[in-house]
Write a protein that holds these residues in place. Structure first.
Motif, PDB file in Angstrom:
ATOM      1  N   ARG A 265       0.677  -1.327  -0.106  1.00 34.73           N
ATOM      2  CA  ARG A 265       0.001   0.102   0.095  1.00 34.73           C
ATOM      3  C   ARG A 265       1.022   1.138   0.007  1.00 34.73           C
ATOM      4  O   ARG A 265       0.553   2.309  -0.717  1.00 34.73           O
ATOM      5  CB  ARG A 265      -0.649  -0.086   1.266  1.00 34.73           C
ATOM      6  CG  ARG A 265      -2.174   0.713   1.077  1.00 34.73           C
ATOM      7  CD  ARG A 265      -2.991   0.737   2.505  1.00 34.73           C
ATOM      8  NE  ARG A 265      -3.260  -0.491   2.775  1.00 34.73           N
ATOM      9  CZ  ARG A 265      -4.378  -0.923   2.499  1.00 34.73           C
ATOM     10  NH1 ARG A 265      -5.265  -0.601   1.725  1.00 34.73           N
ATOM     11  NH2 ARG A 265      -4.641  -2.289   2.795  1.00 34.73           N
ATOM     12  N   ALA A 266       1.863   1.110   0.739  1.00 30.12           N
ATOM     13  CA  ALA A 266       2.940   2.394   0.823  1.00 30.12           C
ATOM     14  C   ALA A 266       3.487   2.727  -0.618  1.00 30.12           C
ATOM     15  O   ALA A 266       3.748   3.799  -1.086  1.00 30.12           O
ATOM     16  CB  ALA A 266       3.921   2.114   1.755  1.00 30.12           C
ATOM     17  N   ASP A 267       4.198   1.522  -1.080  1.00 30.55           N
ATOM     18  CA  ASP A 267       4.739   1.585  -2.371  1.00 30.55           C
ATOM     19  C   ASP A 267       3.793   2.180  -3.604  1.00 30.55           C
ATOM     20  O   ASP A 267       3.923   3.116  -4.080  1.00 30.55           O
ATOM     21  CB  ASP A 267       5.207   0.033  -2.978  1.00 30.55           C
ATOM     22  CG  ASP A 267       6.236  -0.316  -2.119  1.00 30.55           C
ATOM     23  OD1 ASP A 267       7.077   0.644  -1.430  1.00 30.55           O
ATOM     24  OD2 ASP A 267       6.715  -1.517  -2.110  1.00 30.55           O
ATOM     25  N   ALA A 268       2.510   1.472  -3.654  1.00 27.24           N
ATOM     26  CA  ALA A 268       1.329   2.243  -4.712  1.00 27.24           C
ATOM     27  C   ALA A 268       1.219   3.555  -4.064  1.00 27.24           C
ATOM     28  O   ALA A 268       1.054   4.353  -5.171  1.00 27.24           O
ATOM     29  CB  ALA A 268       0.432   1.510  -4.388  1.00 27.24           C
ATOM     30  N   SER A 269       1.112   3.953  -3.056  1.00 30.63           N
ATOM     31  CA  SER A 269       0.823   5.448  -2.586  1.00 30.63           C
ATOM     32  C   SER A 269       1.957   6.310  -3.242  1.00 30.63           C
ATOM     33  O   SER A 269       1.735   7.559  -3.564  1.00 30.63           O
ATOM     34  CB  SER A 269       0.639   5.620  -1.078  1.00 30.63           C
ATOM     35  OG  SER A 269      -0.478   4.844  -0.537  1.00 30.63           O
ATOM     36  N   ASN A 270       3.148   5.925  -2.979  1.00 35.79           N
ATOM     37  CA  ASN A 270       4.404   6.593  -3.316  1.00 35.79           C
ATOM     38  C   ASN A 270       4.267   6.913  -4.898  1.00 35.79           C
ATOM     39  O   ASN A 270       4.756   7.915  -5.483  1.00 35.79           O
ATOM     40  CB  ASN A 270       5.649   6.103  -2.936  1.00 35.79           C
ATOM     41  CG  ASN A 270       5.885   5.957  -1.447  1.00 35.79           C
ATOM     42  OD1 ASN A 270       5.509   6.861  -0.758  1.00 35.79           O
ATOM     43  ND2 ASN A 270       6.567   5.033  -0.972  1.00 35.79           N
ATOM     44  N   SER A 271       3.877   5.920  -5.836  1.00 28.52           N
ATOM     45  CA  SER A 271       3.998   6.128  -7.195  1.00 28.52           C
ATOM     46  C   SER A 271       2.824   6.678  -7.584  1.00 28.52           C
ATOM     47  O   SER A 271       2.918   7.559  -8.307  1.00 28.52           O
ATOM     48  CB  SER A 271       3.791   4.438  -7.707  1.00 28.52           C
ATOM     49  OG  SER A 271       4.670   3.737  -7.391  1.00 28.52           O
ATOM     50  N   VAL A 272       1.594   6.769  -6.911  1.00 32.75           N
ATOM     51  CA  VAL A 272       0.704   7.645  -7.342  1.00 32.75           C
ATOM     52  C   VAL A 272       1.064   9.207  -6.813  1.00 32.75           C
ATOM     53  O   VAL A 272       0.616  10.212  -7.421  1.00 32.75           O
ATOM     54  CB  VAL A 272      -0.862   7.204  -6.455  1.00 32.75           C
ATOM     55  CG1 VAL A 272      -1.926   8.129  -6.407  1.00 32.75           C
ATOM     56  CG2 VAL A 272      -1.333   5.973  -6.871  1.00 32.75           C
TER      57      VAL A 272
END
Length: 353
Positions: A265-272
């Motif tokens: 979830r953190a990796d996806a949030s950083n990409s967004v």
């Protein structure tokens, strides 16, 4: 010989050259034949360059001009020519007789205007001026469309065409897929720094999407795929703009996924966040699309606690003043009693003060 000695002799006598021996007539005839063949060959080149199969006077004139010879004047090939012959076998086209009295009685033609030069602005800063000297522009209704939408439509049209890869790119693609399973860190580094993989971007995105569909939400492979997405986004040698509409849905799905691990979830949030900061100002519809999606997922009371938590967590990362811009104005819409999400809201609001 194309021209007999008698023809050349008759022409010479008409020009005041009465006595030419037989050898001279023969040499002149051969040279004349060579020159005519040379002009015809040159004229045929102009005919072929004009995509025609019929030779006309213009081609002959162009051939003569290319040989520094004055072109022919007087007759057009469209006119019907009437030839008359003389006893010396010389043929000519008679000129029209003009009555001088009738010609002098005709009214004089209008005097043409004197040429002059006038300066004017054709365009200023790319905008054509509406003045008499400029051509009239017919305005067509233009449908305002975001650049990102144009890229999306262009990509959809291109997907209908068959796309062939070179042998080297196909081998590189297969090698990266194998490396993802054996050594993910090397594959992530390769996609981040590789220079010649622009054509492989849609293939990688399609493969990542399939892997996310058939994989488990909390599997280690999901974390690797999210990092691969980040490598493609951060690769400065790739033009990723046309593919943003394909990258955003899987990333946002991981942000609000029910069974997604906190690291994913953190990796996806950083990409967004990277997409929001890098392309938000460039494409006007992109930033509102991301914000509205996250706010809707956060304020929806039918969603589970981890879904609301993930949407709020990603929303808080988008801007340094996320609380004032997005969170505080939408707190009245949020009526859930989930303690963890409320604690996160309080922590974000307090940090902005």
């Amino acid at each position: 010989m194309l021209f007999s000695k008698e023809t050349i002799k008759s022409y010479a006598e008409s020009r005041g050259i009465p006595n030419i021996d037989e050898d001279g007539l023969r040499i002149l005839g051969q040279d004349l034949e060579y020159r005519i063949k040379e002009v015809c060959q040159e004229a045929s080149k102009f005919m072929l360059a004009s995509h025609r199969t019929k030779l006309n006077i213009g081609d002959v004139n162009n051939a003569l001009s290319s040989r520094n010879v004055e072109p022919l004047f007087g007759y057009d090939s469209n006119e019907t020519l009437v030839f008359r012959g003389l006893p010396s076998n010389v043929y000519y086209v008679p000129d029209d007789e003009i009555d001088l009295e009738e010609f002098l009685e005709k009214p004089l033609p209008k005097i043409p205007l004197k040429p002059y030069v006038q300066s004017h602005w054709l365009a200023i800063e790319g905008v054509q001026l509406a003045i008499q000297q400029n051509p009239v522009l017919i305005e067509k209704p233009v449908i305002k469309q975001d650049s990102l939408t144009c890229y999306q439509e262009e990509l959809e049209l291109k997907q209908q065409n068959r796309h062939l890869l070179t042998k080297e790119l196909s081998m590189y693609f297969e090698k990266i897929l194998q490396t993802i399973e054996t050594d993910p860190e090397i594959a992530i580094t390769c996609l981040l720094n590789e220079t010649g993989i622009q054509q492989l971007v849609p293939y990688f995105l399609h493969h990542f999407k399939l892997e996310m569909r058939k994989g488990e939400p909390d599997s280690p492979s999901l974390s690797v795929i999210l990092k691969m997405y980040g490598s493609l986004l951060n690769n400065k040698y790739i033009f990723i703009d046309p593919y943003l509409h394909e990258i955003l849905p899987p990333l946002l799905s991981c942000v609000i996924g029910k069974n997604v691990s906190e690291n994913c979830r953190a990796d996806a949030s950083n990409s967004v966040k990277y997409i929001y900061e890098t392309f938000g100002l460039k494409y006007k519809s992109l930033a509102p699309r991301i914000i509205n999606f996250l706010i809707k997922a956060w304020t929806d009371n039918t969603k589970p606690e981890n879904v609301q938590f993930g949407a709020l967590l990603c929303l808080s990362k988008l801007s340094d003043r996320a609380a004032q811009e997005y969170i505080i104005p939408n707190i009245p819409k949020y009526t859930s009693n989930i303690q963890s999400v409320q604690d996160l809201i309080k922590k974000i609001v307090d940090s902005e003060k």
